[in-house]
Design a protein around this motif. Sequence first.
Motif, PDB file in Angstrom:
ATOM      1  N   LEU A 115      -7.241 -16.793  -7.181  1.00 29.81           N
ATOM      2  CA  LEU A 115      -8.316 -17.508  -6.480  1.00 29.81           C
ATOM      3  C   LEU A 115      -7.908 -17.863  -5.061  1.00 29.81           C
ATOM      4  O   LEU A 115      -8.726 -17.858  -4.154  1.00 29.81           O
ATOM      5  N   ARG A 432     -13.975  -2.951  -3.012  1.00 30.46           N
ATOM      6  CA  ARG A 432     -15.099  -2.071  -2.806  1.00 30.46           C
ATOM      7  C   ARG A 432     -15.003  -1.188  -1.570  1.00 30.46           C
ATOM      8  O   ARG A 432     -14.506  -1.579  -0.527  1.00 30.46           O
ATOM      9  N   ASN A 435     -21.109   1.810   1.466  1.00 32.91           N
ATOM     10  CA  ASN A 435     -21.843   2.917   2.026  1.00 32.91           C
ATOM     11  C   ASN A 435     -21.422   3.166   3.478  1.00 32.91           C
ATOM     12  O   ASN A 435     -21.381   4.299   3.933  1.00 32.91           O
TER      13      ASN A 435
ATOM     14  N   LYS B 445     -26.473  -7.586   6.730  1.00 31.36           N
ATOM     15  CA  LYS B 445     -25.291  -6.871   7.204  1.00 31.36           C
ATOM     16  C   LYS B 445     -25.201  -6.815   8.719  1.00 31.36           C
ATOM     17  O   LYS B 445     -24.119  -6.755   9.275  1.00 31.36           O
ATOM     18  N   ARG B 457     -28.413   4.843   1.868  1.00 33.73           N
ATOM     19  CA  ARG B 457     -28.302   3.388   2.002  1.00 33.73           C
ATOM     20  C   ARG B 457     -28.912   2.679   0.798  1.00 33.73           C
ATOM     21  O   ARG B 457     -28.633   1.515   0.543  1.00 33.73           O
ATOM     22  N   SER B 605     -22.926 -10.226  -1.143  1.00 33.48           N
ATOM     23  CA  SER B 605     -22.080  -9.117  -1.564  1.00 33.48           C
ATOM     24  C   SER B 605     -22.243  -7.894  -0.690  1.00 33.48           C
ATOM     25  O   SER B 605     -21.425  -7.004  -0.710  1.00 33.48           O
ATOM     26  N   ARG B 606     -23.323  -7.831   0.062  1.00 35.50           N
ATOM     27  CA  ARG B 606     -23.535  -6.646   0.891  1.00 35.50           C
ATOM     28  C   ARG B 606     -23.078  -6.820   2.335  1.00 35.50           C
ATOM     29  O   ARG B 606     -23.139  -5.896   3.126  1.00 35.50           O
ATOM     30  N   ILE B 607     -22.592  -7.995   2.664  1.00 37.60           N
ATOM     31  CA  ILE B 607     -22.110  -8.206   4.026  1.00 37.60           C
ATOM     32  C   ILE B 607     -20.821  -7.414   4.209  1.00 37.60           C
ATOM     33  O   ILE B 607     -19.935  -7.464   3.356  1.00 37.60           O
ATOM     34  N   VAL B 610     -16.970  -8.335   3.288  1.00 36.63           N
ATOM     35  CA  VAL B 610     -16.890  -9.225   2.128  1.00 36.63           C
ATOM     36  C   VAL B 610     -16.701  -8.343   0.909  1.00 36.63           C
ATOM     37  O   VAL B 610     -17.529  -7.497   0.624  1.00 36.63           O
ATOM     38  N   ASN B 611     -15.564  -8.484   0.209  1.00 36.94           N
ATOM     39  CA  ASN B 611     -15.344  -7.581  -0.918  1.00 36.94           C
ATOM     40  C   ASN B 611     -15.530  -8.280  -2.267  1.00 36.94           C
ATOM     41  O   ASN B 611     -15.713  -9.489  -2.325  1.00 36.94           O
ATOM     42  N   PRO B 612     -15.500  -7.515  -3.358  1.00 39.35           N
ATOM     43  CA  PRO B 612     -15.819  -8.100  -4.668  1.00 39.35           C
ATOM     44  C   PRO B 612     -14.957  -9.302  -5.034  1.00 39.35           C
ATOM     45  O   PRO B 612     -15.430 -10.226  -5.687  1.00 39.35           O
ATOM     46  N   ALA B 613     -13.689  -9.271  -4.620  1.00 46.19           N
ATOM     47  CA  ALA B 613     -12.827 -10.406  -4.924  1.00 46.19           C
ATOM     48  C   ALA B 613     -13.379 -11.675  -4.263  1.00 46.19           C
ATOM     49  O   ALA B 613     -13.421 -12.741  -4.862  1.00 46.19           O
ATOM     50  N   SER B 616     -16.365 -12.847  -6.180  1.00 46.62           N
ATOM     51  CA  SER B 616     -16.098 -13.556  -7.428  1.00 46.62           C
ATOM     52  C   SER B 616     -15.637 -14.980  -7.147  1.00 46.62           C
ATOM     53  O   SER B 616     -15.925 -15.904  -7.908  1.00 46.62           O
ATOM     54  N   ILE B 617     -14.943 -15.168  -6.034  1.00 43.78           N
ATOM     55  CA  ILE B 617     -14.554 -16.526  -5.659  1.00 43.78           C
ATOM     56  C   ILE B 617     -15.792 -17.361  -5.329  1.00 43.78           C
ATOM     57  O   ILE B 617     -15.982 -18.465  -5.850  1.00 43.78           O
TER      58      ILE B 617
END
Lengths: 450, 634
Positions: A115, A432, A435, B445, B457, B605-607, B610-613, B616-617
Motif C-alpha cells: 500500500l 497496465r 492504448n 485523460k 480507443r 483508472s483511465r488517466i 495512473v496504473n492499476p496498483a 487499487s490504493i
Amino acid sequence: MIDTIIALATPAGESALAVIRVSGQLSNIIAKKACNCTKPKPRNAYLVNYRSADGETLDQVVITFFNKGNSYTGEVSLEISCHGNPLITEMICKDLINRGCRIAHPGEFTRQAFLNGKIDLPQAESVAQIIAAKNEQALTLAQRNLKGKLSDKLLSIQQDILNLQASIEAHIDFPEDDLHENDQERVHQKVRKIVQELEALLLQSTRTKLLTRNIRVVLTGLPNVGKSSLFNALAGKNRALIHSESGTTRDYLEFDIKIGKFWITLVDTAGVHNASEEIELAGIEMSLEQANEADLFLWVIDNSVPHPTELPEKFTKLLQSKPTLLIRNKSDLGKNNWAPNYNPSPKAINISSTGKYGLRELETLLLEIIQKLTGEGSENEYLVGVRHEVLIKNCLDKLNRFLTESNNEVGDEIISMHLTEARKELDIMIGRKTNEDMLDILFGEFCIGK
Amino acid sequence: MTLRVNTPKKPYDVIVCGAGHAGCEAAIAASKQGADVLLLTGNLDTIAQMSCNPAIGGQGKGQIVREIDALGGEMALNADFTAIQFKLLNTSKGKAVQAPRAQCDKKAYQLRMKHVLEQQPNLTLFQAMVDGLIVQNSCCNGVTTSMGLHFYGKTVVVTTGTFLQASTHIGQSKSEGGRLGDHSAKGLSSHFIKHGIELKRFKTGTPPRLLGNSINFNGLAEQSGDQDPTKFAFYDSRTDTEMFHVEQNRRWPTKGSHELGSNLVKCFLTSTTETTHQLINENLHLSPLYKGDIVGAGPRYCPSIEDKVVRFSNKDSHRIHLEPEGVNTDEWYINGLSTCLPFDVQQKVIKSIPGLENAMIIRPAYAVEYDYAPPTQLKKSLESLLVKSLFFAGQINGTSGYEEAAAQGLMAGINASRTALCLNSFSIYRDEGYIGVLIDDLTAKGVTEPYRMFTSRAEHRLLFNHGSAEHRFLKKADIYNLHSSLRRENIKNQLQTTETWIKIFETNKSDSGITYAHQIKSVPEVEINFPESFYQLPQSVQNEVIYRITYDGYLKREIAAAKRIKNAENLEIPSSFSYDSLPGLRTECTEKLNQVRPSTLGQASRISGVNPADISIVHIYLERFTKLQKNKGD
C-alpha cells in the motif's frame, strides 16, 4: 489514523533472540515511553530496558527505529530485539497491545508495504514465498523476484504482444494507408513464441511448488522387501515398525529429512500385492493415494531373491510417469540385479539398509534426481506463484484462441480482442499498458497519414 | 424575431461563438431542445467550412457521424446530400470496424448547412467577431464583439476551431489567421487566461490545392466510389419532412432533383518519387517545423510530408491521393502532401510527382498554429470547471477532425441549453458509443497531440458497429427528446423487428438442415437462402440482424465485460475525497488525480500515468472514506 500493528518476526519458541516488529504511528511513543528513548536516530541500535506500562522492567532489549518511508512497511516502525523466551515475548506483546497496538493479520506488514508503494505486487508475493521457501534455492529465486526479474520477463512478453497488436490495429484504423499486409504466418510465429515463453514460465510454477514445499519421496514396493528398514535408515531413527512378517506397514508413515539443501518428506507405505485381508486392502488403497501424491519414488525390491512378481498395473504405470529410483535392497544377501523391462529403465542402486551400505550413494543419487526435478542451476529461473500460474494460464488461453480464430477468417477486430484480453492478464501482474502505449508503437512503426 | 443587442435583462438561452462543424451542431441541438439560441460567426460565407480534406467520415469518424445522426444532429444528412463519392472502409477487416466515408462538395456542404441554420426555429444567425467574455462571479453570461456589441446569454458555447491566437506558416512567411486568408480570434485568449483557464499550443497543416486541368490524370490509378453507397444518416426511421427539411424549401433544389448525394466523381492515386524526397531533405532547414518556429505539437497520424520523409527514411515512396473539392470547381485537394515548406519548394515538390509535372498550385500548403484549452478543465458535460455556464467544443478542446468537433458541438449544445433551461445534464458513457469514448478521453485523460478517434480507443468497439447507432441511442433519444415522436416510434419498431428475426433465425432451420443462425456464422451470407419475407425488411434491419447473429458470442461477452467494468467504474469519488493523504500513492499520481479530479473510479483508472496498483490504493481508501462518512452520518 491507521492502526499500529505488531508481530513476532522470528519463529515462536525458544531461541537466543526474538524480534518484535511494530509498524505505525505509535512506534514513536513506544520508543519514548517503554524504552525511555526520545527521538531515536533512525536505523541506529539502542540497548535499553523495556518497561511495561505498569513500570515493570520486562527485558533488556535492542531497539531500532525507522522513519516513515524508510521502513519495510513504509510506516514509522520500531524493531524490538529481546531474549528469545516465549514468556518475555508474550509479555512485551501484551504490553504493546495495552499501549494501543494490535496484532497484525497474516501478511499485513507486506500489505502495508504494498500500500505504501514500497514494493509492487510480484514483489509482495515474493516476500510471502521467501517466508515459505523451504530451501536456499527457493530463497534465491524469491529474492530474484523481489528484485523484479519476473516482472522484467513478463514486461518483455507484454511488450511483444503490444507490438503485435499495433501492427493489427494499424490496418484496422488506417485502412486507406499504404501499409504492408500483415503476413499471417509471421504473426503466428510471433504468437507461438510468446506462447512458448509463457509455457516455460508455467513449467517453472511446477518447480516453484517443489521449492516452496517439501518434496514427497514415496517408498513403494512388494511387501517385506525392507521399505521400512530403509525408511528408518534414512530417517535415522527407529520410527517405523520393522517386522519380517509381510504386511506390517498397514498405514503410512512420514518423516522430514534434509538432503543437501532440500527438505524432503519421506513416506513409507504399505507393500502392495494382491492382498486378501480387509485391513491390508485398505492399506494398499492408501499406498496408491500416497503414490499419486509423490514427486518421486523409491521403488524397493529384494535383491536376495529372484524377482517374484510384478506390482499391480496401477503402480507400474505411476512408477513410469514420475522420477523413480530402483533400490535393490538386501544386496548383502544376494545379487539378482533384476530390472524392469520398460524404457527408459529407472536408475538402480544396490544397498543394504540393515547392513548400512550404499546409503550414502543413495543420498547422492537422490540429490541428483531432485536437482534435476527442481531445475536447479538453469539460467531462466523464476518463482511463479499460484496467482501467476492462473493468470499465465488465462493469458495462454487467450493467445491460443487468437491462433485458432485467426485461422478461421474471423475479423481482425476479434483476433485483436484476444490480444487485448491476453494483455489484461499480464497487466494484473505487472501494471497496465494503455492504448496510448499501443498508439506510440503504432505511430513509431507505421507511416500513417493518408 | 429581433437581434437582442445589449439586453442583459433578456438574455439568450445559449450563445454559440463560431459556426464551424462544432458550432453548427451546438446551435441546432440547443434550439431543438427548445432553447433560444444566438449563433455568432466571424464570417457567414465560411459556415461549416471543410478547411482541410473535403471529406466526411473515415475510420472511427464515420461511426461518429452515424451516432450524431442517431442523436438528432445534422452532419450525417448534410454529408449525404452533398456527397460526390461514397466508400465503405474496412469491408475485408470485420464488420465491427467498417466505416462509411464520403467525398463532399465543399461549397454545397457549406451552403446547405447555412440554410439549415437559417431555417431552424429559435435560432438567430449573426456575423460578428467575439473578442471577449462577460463573466460575473465566475459565471459566464455573455460575450462582447469587436464592434463593441454586448450579447447576453444564460450559457455560452465557445467553438473557436483553429482561430484562437492563430498564425499560419509557409516557409519563413508567417501571418495571423486561423486559415489562409482568414482572420485570427484575438482578445479571447487573454479572457480565458484571466479566468484561470490554461491554454496551450497545437499545430496542424494542410496540403496544396491544384488546378484540375493542369493535372495529367492519364496513367494514374482511379479510385471510384461504391456501387451501392453506405450513407451516414438513418433513413428507414425518418419521415419525408425530416429527411428533406432543407430541400422542401423552395429556394433550395427540391427533393429528387438534386444531383448531389451520389457517386459523381473519381479520385486518383499517385505517389512521391526519389526526387521528391531529395528535394524535401535538401530544403528541410527551411521548414518552420524543423527550424523550431512552430512549437505546438502536431498530429502523428497526419504528419507533414517532411515528417514522413525524415521519420520513415527507409520508405522510398509515399502515396498521394488526388481528391476533387466539388463538382462546380476544378480545385483538387492533394491528400498526403501536407507541408509548410516555402512556396517555391512546394512547386518543385509538386512537379516531382507523376501526373503533377505541369500542375499548378492555386492555394499553397501551410501549417497553422493555434491555442487550445486542455480539456481536462471540463466537466463531462463540456462545461468549464472554472467558469460556470461556459462550454467548450471542437478544436479548442485539442481535438482534430470535423466529426469529432461536430460530436462535441452536439453534446455541448444539448448541455448548454439544458443548463439554461434548468434541466439535468446529458451524457454518453464509454460503453455506449464512440462519442462517449471521445468525451471521456478528453475530460479524463486530456490530450498530448490533436485528438482523433481511432476504433482502438474504444474498449467495446464490437458493440459500436456503425449500423447500430440508432438502436443504441434509442433510450437516450426517448429521455432527452432528441427525435420526433414518430421517428422514435419507428426506431422502436425496427429494434423489435430485429430482435424478432434474430429469434427466428436462432430457432428455424433452413433447407440445409441447420438453423439460419448456425449458417450465418459458417458461410458467407450471399450463399444463404433466407426466407422471402426477410428480404422485404429494410436493408438496415437485415444488416443488423446478420451482424448481431455473426458476432453473437462476442457481443454477449462484451456486454458482460462492460457491465463488470461499470460496477467498479461507477464508484463515485466524492469531491471531498482527498488524494493528498493517501499512503502509497505516488506523488506523480497524486498530482494527476488532483489535476483531473475524476468523478468516478473508472475515470481515474483511465488517466495516463495512473496504473492499476494506484487504482487499487484509491479503491481501498475510497471504500474506507465512504465507510467513515457513512458512520459519521449514522
